[in-house]
Design a protein around this motif. Structure first.
Motif, PDB file in Angstrom:
ATOM      1  N   ALA A 265     -26.503 119.884   3.308  1.00 20.78           N
ATOM      2  CA  ALA A 265     -27.304 118.912   2.547  1.00 20.78           C
ATOM      3  C   ALA A 265     -28.724 118.884   3.097  1.00 20.78           C
ATOM      4  O   ALA A 265     -28.946 118.955   4.308  1.00 20.78           O
ATOM      5  CB  ALA A 265     -26.666 117.532   2.638  1.00 20.78           C
ATOM      6  N   SER A 266     -29.692 118.776   2.202  1.00 16.75           N
ATOM      7  CA  SER A 266     -31.102 118.808   2.609  1.00 16.75           C
ATOM      8  C   SER A 266     -31.710 117.419   2.754  1.00 16.75           C
ATOM      9  O   SER A 266     -32.867 117.290   3.175  1.00 16.75           O
ATOM     10  CB  SER A 266     -31.925 119.606   1.593  1.00 16.75           C
ATOM     11  N   ASP A 267     -30.961 116.371   2.419  1.00 17.31           N
ATOM     12  CA  ASP A 267     -31.480 115.009   2.532  1.00 17.31           C
ATOM     13  C   ASP A 267     -31.702 114.651   3.999  1.00 17.31           C
ATOM     14  O   ASP A 267     -31.038 115.197   4.890  1.00 17.31           O
ATOM     15  CB  ASP A 267     -30.492 114.008   1.922  1.00 17.31           C
ATOM     16  N   PRO A 268     -32.634 113.727   4.293  1.00 21.01           N
ATOM     17  CA  PRO A 268     -32.857 113.307   5.679  1.00 21.01           C
ATOM     18  C   PRO A 268     -31.597 112.699   6.278  1.00 21.01           C
ATOM     19  O   PRO A 268     -30.794 112.087   5.564  1.00 21.01           O
ATOM     20  CB  PRO A 268     -33.980 112.269   5.560  1.00 21.01           C
ATOM     21  N   ASP A 269     -31.432 112.885   7.585  1.00 23.68           N
ATOM     22  CA  ASP A 269     -30.238 112.328   8.220  1.00 23.68           C
ATOM     23  C   ASP A 269     -30.405 110.830   8.449  1.00 23.68           C
ATOM     24  O   ASP A 269     -31.419 110.233   8.061  1.00 23.68           O
ATOM     25  CB  ASP A 269     -29.892 113.074   9.521  1.00 23.68           C
TER      26      ASP A 269
END
Length: 335
Positions: A265-269
């Motif tokens: 996943a490329s969303d911020p952690d």
């Protein structure tokens, strides 16, 4: 949850660095009770596996992802002292070679992602396995230990941010946001940890440190000599050739880092998302090694993430293995 440079003032960063250094020093001595010539290679494999799986961000909420921290997993597989050493090597390699986690924040990251997760995860695991025996108890303990370790790490971050954070943000707001998202991340952590521990238990239970010394089942003898076993047996040791297991584990780790990482996943952690939502993401300073080719896992240098992942696995495997062999006992008998 890799903390960048700039989130904490110098006094807090230095203090956390001192705590991390002291913790690693204690663990270097304590690891002698956990490591020998047969188990030291396992520590290198565990560290490399954690590095690879940390690359695999998974979605936990709209616009937010999470990834394995790994402290509970490391403690259960190779022991709490060795687990801290594994986490320290992973975090060091990430900070220096991949600009993931600040250099001045390295002590903070080792403290919250390494020491805290290992201590909490191992403590919960031991509590569960004291009440639930056998393979089921080990797997359940791994699940719950990992589940609790992640929000515990987020809580310690919030306390440190209250003490020395560089942004004037209400600590209760930070704690609530960090706790909420990291409970969700903890569920993913628990599933990964329990699945991994169960898989190793099924193949090589003798290599699971947390499965050593479990109570054996109660055996009742009847008047005519018949025996009845009460309860599930503890995982039996199946010592054998270590090389096939290590090669298989390294192969799986390389596939995760070299292939599966493309689908992360490329969303911020969790921490990045909280920092953006609460308005302190701008406090992050540029990383000293942010222009290196491997920074951001190859994105800066145009290197495919899979290639960067394979390089990272090799570095962690070599460094963690060398540390484990240096720390091992020369007198312990193999597992």
């Amino acid at each position: 949850m890799h903390v960048p440079d700039g989130f904490f003032n110098a006094a807090t960063s230095v203090s956390a660095g001192a705590v991390a250094a002291a913790g690693v020093a204690v663990c270097l001595r304590g690891a002698r009770r956990e490591l020998d010539d047969r188990t030291a290679p396992m520590a290198g494999l565990v560290a490399a596996f954690i590095f690879a799986v940390q690359m695999l961000n998974f979605p936990v909420a709209a616009g937010t992802s999470g990834h394995l921290l790994g402290g509970a997993l490391a403690a259960i597989l190779v022991g709490p002292y060795t687990g801290v050493l594994c986490m320290a090597v992973v975090l060091l390699v990430q900070a220096v070679f991949f600009a993931d986690g600040g250099l001045t924040a390295l002590g903070i990251n080792i403290t919250i992602m390494g020491i805290v997760t290992v201590l909490v995860g191992w403590g919960v695991f031991r509590l569960v396995t004291a009440m639930a025996r056998g393979r089921g108890g080990v797997t359940l303990g791994a699940f719950l230990g990992a589940l609790v370790s992640v929000p515990a790490s987020a809580l310690v971050f919030s306390v440190l941010f209250w003490i020395g954070g560089t942004a004037p943000i209400e600590v209760s707001a930070v704690a609530a946001a960090m706790g909420g998202v990291h409970v969700l991340i903890g569920i993913g952590e628990a599933l990964i940890t329990a699945t991994t521990v169960a898989a190793v238990l099924a193949v090589r239970p003798d290599l699971v440190y947390g499965a050593r010394g479990l109570a054996k089942p109660l055996v009742l003898k009847g008047a005519e000599g018949a025996t009845t076993t009460v309860g599930e047996p503890a995982p039996a040791a199946r010592p054998g050739a270590l090389k096939p297991f290590l090669l298989g584990g390294i192969g799986l780790t390389l596939v995760l880092a070299g292939v599966v990482s493309f689908f992360a996943a490329s969303d911020p952690d969790g921490l990045e998302a909280v920092a953006e939502n609460k308005g302190f993401s701008g406090q992050a300073a540029d990383h000293a090694f942010g222009s290196w080719a491997l920074a951001d896992y190859g994105d800066v240098g145009g290197i495919p993430v899979g290639v960067a992942g394979i390089v990272g696995v090799g570095l962690v495997l070599l460094i963690a293995g060398a540390v484990a062999f240096a720390a091992r006992s020369r007198t312990n008998v193999g597992v």
